[in-house]
Design an enzyme around this catalytic site. Structure first.
Site, PDB file in Angstrom:
ATOM      1  N   HIS A 103      -5.390  -4.167  -1.941  1.00 53.97           N
ATOM      2  CA  HIS A 103      -5.252  -3.098  -2.932  1.00 53.97           C
ATOM      3  C   HIS A 103      -5.276  -3.618  -4.369  1.00 53.97           C
ATOM      4  O   HIS A 103      -5.161  -2.841  -5.307  1.00 53.97           O
ATOM      5  CB  HIS A 103      -3.954  -2.314  -2.702  1.00 53.97           C
ATOM      6  CG  HIS A 103      -3.964  -1.551  -1.414  1.00 53.97           C
ATOM      7  ND1 HIS A 103      -4.446  -0.267  -1.320  1.00 53.97           N
ATOM      8  CD2 HIS A 103      -3.604  -1.913  -0.162  1.00 53.97           C
ATOM      9  CE1 HIS A 103      -4.359   0.152  -0.061  1.00 53.97           C
ATOM     10  NE2 HIS A 103      -3.844  -0.845   0.658  1.00 53.97           N
ATOM     11  N   LYS A 151     -11.968  -0.634  -0.477  1.00 55.80           N
ATOM     12  CA  LYS A 151     -11.173   0.106  -1.462  1.00 55.80           C
ATOM     13  C   LYS A 151     -11.872   0.034  -2.823  1.00 55.80           C
ATOM     14  O   LYS A 151     -12.758   0.831  -3.087  1.00 55.80           O
ATOM     15  CB  LYS A 151      -9.752  -0.425  -1.453  1.00 55.80           C
ATOM     16  CG  LYS A 151      -9.163  -0.335  -0.021  1.00 55.80           C
ATOM     17  CD  LYS A 151      -7.733  -0.749   0.072  1.00 55.80           C
ATOM     18  CE  LYS A 151      -7.287  -0.974   1.514  1.00 55.80           C
ATOM     19  NZ  LYS A 151      -7.410   0.200   2.383  1.00 55.80           N
ATOM     20  N   SER A 183       0.793  -1.229   0.000  1.00 53.39           N
ATOM     21  CA  SER A 183       0.000   0.000   0.000  1.00 53.39           C
ATOM     22  C   SER A 183       0.827   1.282   0.000  1.00 53.39           C
ATOM     23  O   SER A 183       0.316   2.339  -0.322  1.00 53.39           O
ATOM     24  CB  SER A 183      -0.941   0.018   1.201  1.00 53.39           C
ATOM     25  OG  SER A 183      -0.208  -0.063   2.403  1.00 53.39           O
TER      26      SER A 183
HETATM   27  C1  LIG Z   1      -2.834  -4.567   2.909  1.00 51.67           C
HETATM   28  C2  LIG Z   1      -4.044  -4.204   3.702  1.00 51.67           C
HETATM   29  N1  LIG Z   1      -4.713  -5.153   4.366  1.00 51.67           N
HETATM   30  C3  LIG Z   1      -5.813  -4.861   5.079  1.00 51.67           C
HETATM   31  C4  LIG Z   1      -6.293  -3.572   5.185  1.00 51.67           C
HETATM   32  C5  LIG Z   1      -7.474  -3.304   6.062  1.00 51.67           C
HETATM   33  O1  LIG Z   1      -8.619  -3.080   5.350  1.00 51.67           O
HETATM   34  P1  LIG Z   1      -9.886  -2.368   5.993  1.00 51.67           P
HETATM   35  O2  LIG Z   1      -9.708  -0.915   5.781  1.00 51.67           O
HETATM   36  O3  LIG Z   1     -11.037  -2.942   5.252  1.00 51.67           O
HETATM   37  O4  LIG Z   1      -9.946  -2.705   7.454  1.00 51.67           O
HETATM   38  C6  LIG Z   1      -5.645  -2.561   4.460  1.00 51.67           C
HETATM   39  C7  LIG Z   1      -6.155  -1.190   4.402  1.00 51.67           C
HETATM   40  O5  LIG Z   1      -6.238  -0.418   5.249  1.00 51.67           O
HETATM   41  C8  LIG Z   1      -4.482  -2.870   3.746  1.00 51.67           C
HETATM   42  O6  LIG Z   1      -3.798  -1.910   3.103  1.00 51.67           O
END
Ligand SMILES: Cc1ncc(COP(=O)(O)O)c(C=O)c1O
Lengths: 85, 433
Positions: B213, B244, B185
């Site tokens: 992502h 996302k 990310s």
């Molecule tokens: C790689 C990754 N995994 C998990 C998440 C968590 O997702 P969420 O925002 O749905 O809790 C994110 C984003 O914040 C992320 O970038």
């Protein structure tokens, strides 16, 4: 069984590696040096140092073991343990 | 010592940042108007940091379905899936997700964070070992901490290091679980999944890919990096988020393991939290159908990503190693990054400021996330503002100077050289490599 000299050797290697860092600490490290607090290293630099040591001694340090490490001596004991195991 | 005194250093850093400009952690929009535009203190701005990859947050059909669901099923489930929170819609979305990935089972969680928390803390237990990429998202680290497995980090995107660490484990008992992300990310780089899958096979480990992502972004049908790399059969668990590309909130895990559904009665972050409201399930179900039925969204996203990445690279900005919807500019210091971020907001562009230690290689980053909803004009406006500010802050050279500076264009972060005060130009590697 782990011998004292094995651990002392590891301490010496750690101190040497710290001395060879791109931005070495002003004072020479000792076995009692606290790694996170006294060396002026950020968490990334500490991780990179640990990974270098892992390669040097052919071990992997689990994160919970690493979390208990404070001094260079602790680190050497952990590495010696992992090698012996 | 008062109970919050331990946070004095963070408090001081946060206060210092707020005095140099706006508070990047509490930007409050008056109104979000479209997937790519908002109003901030009465001014229209372009949103370039919202992870809204397919621009579906205002999709007419998604909204229609959500509205119908809220009318029909009410505002919330008021309970967890195992207590009173499974509605027919939850089960249907799980079937659709499983079908989308061609997998046997799917489990929906209330957020992506909780999906990682739940899966990692449950599938690997005492005596097992989880091997995670050192640049993993906080939810992966936290999921590891919640469970009883030993956790070992390997160097970012380094299959050889992963291999060494599996070798070091030797024939110690316990299962091994490897965890990587589709797109990382912060820099938008992808895992070398073909190589990692080969290491997984060689050592008989399990493999989990977090496609947070990359869902809807990579792969022929939008399934993510696993699909792009052609290793669907090697991946044991795919975790993802609805927050996302699908434009809502929630998380999931799909798997082919025959006994996967037992997790519903042993996975605490699934069992002890309220399930998603029906309106969310409805919009996500529709958004998933869009991923499937509208490949043109992915094409548009890719075009926009290339436009921004190429434009910035041509001006000499130091970027991540591959074109992706996450386009991050590396900056020489946090001070410059904060000034740059503030100037961009003044110019009507909102993106993310990422400061050490939350960034790979401890580099301050300006992180953009491109959307299929951006127009060419919006991308060009962002480019123009970034180039202007980059020049005035001395991050990139002015055109005349650049011509002499021999081809810096397209410098990749992994092979970038930076002049560091007092150290001369130093080779800077992507974290851990
Ligand atoms: C790689 C990754 N995994 C998990 C998440 C968590 O997702 P969420 O925002 O749905 O809790 C994110 C984003 O914040 C992320 O970038």
């Amino acid at each position: 069984m782990r011998t004292m000299s094995q651990k002392d050797e590891i301490v010496a290697v750690i101190i040497e590696m710290i001395g060879a860092l791109p931005q070495p600490p002003a004072q020479r490290a000792t076995p009692e040096t606290n790694i996170a607090r006294d060396l002026g290293l950020d968490s990334l630099a500490v991780m990179n140092l640990v990974m270098q040591l892992e390669d040097r001694f052919d071990v992997s340090m689990p994160m919970d073991r690493l979390a208990e490490v404070q001094t260079i001596d602790d680190l050497a004991v952990t590495i010696a343990d992992l090698q012996g195991g | 010592m008062a109970i919050l005194d331990k946070f004095k250093p963070q408090q001081a850093a946060y206060t210092a940042m707020k005095t140099t400009g706006r508070d990047p952690f509490s930007v409050c929009f008056d109104e979000v108007v479209t997937p790519s535009e908002a109003v901030l203190k009465g001014r229209r701005i372009i949103l370039l940091g919202t992870n809204n990859y397919l621009g579906l947050t205002f999709d007419r059909e998604c909204i229609q379905d959500a509205v119908a669901a809220v009318r029909q099923a009410g505002t919330g489930t008021t309970g967890s899936r195992i207590a009173n929170g499974t509605y027919g819609d939850h089960a249907q979305l799980e079937r659709r997700l499983a079908a989308f990935y061609g997998c046997r089972s799917a489990m929906v969680f209330s957020t992506g964070y909780q999906a990682n928390l739940g899966i990692l803390s449950t599938v690997a237990g005492r005596g097992d070992t989880i091997l995670i990429d050192a640049d993993s998202h906080a939810s992966i680290y936290d999921g590891c901490r919640l469970g009883g497995a030993e956790v070992i980090r390997f160097r970012h995107n380094d299959p050889d290091d992963l291999h060494r660490r599996l070798r070091r484990l030797g024939d110690a008992p316990g299962n091994r679980l490897i965890v990587v992300e589709g797109i990382y990310s912060m820099l938008g780089d992808t895992a070398p999944l073909t190589e990692i899958a080969a290491v997984k096979r060689e050592w008989g480990a399990s493999l989990l890919v977090d496609e947070a992502h990359s869902l809807g972004v990579l792969g022929e049908t939008g399934r993510g990096l696993t699909e792009e790399a052609g290793v669907m059969d090697d991946v044991d668990f795919i975790v993802g988020t609805f927050s996302k590309s699908l434009g809502a909130v929630g998380g999931f895990c799909v798997s082919n393991l025959p006994d996967f559904d037992v997790l519903r009665v042993v996975c605490r972050p699934y069992m002890f939290t309220a399930s998603l409201p029906s309106a969310v399930i409805a919009s996500v179900t529709r958004a998933l159908a869009h991923v499937h039925e509208r490949p043109e969204l992915r094409e548009r996203l890719s075009r926009n990503a290339h436009r921004l990445y190429r434009g910035l690279a041509a001006e000499g900005f130091v970027l991540g190693p591959r074109v992706s919807p996450i386009v991050s500019i590396r900056l020489p210091s946090s001070e410059v990054a904060i000034a740059f971020w503030n100037a961009l907001l003044d110019a009507g562009i909102y993106l993310n400021l990422a400061l050490p230690p939350a960034t790979p290689d401890n580099a301050p980053l300006l992180r953009s996330s491109v959307s299929a909803a951006h127009s060419d004009d919006q991308i060009d406006a962002a480019l123009e503002a970034m180039v202007g500010i980059g020049r005035s802050l001395g991050v990139i050279a002015a055109p005349a100077r650049r011509a002499r500076d021999d081809q810096r264009a397209g410098v990749r972060l992994g092979e970038a050289t930076w002049g560091q005060p007092g150290h001369g130009p130093a080779r800077v590697a992507v974290t851990g490599s």
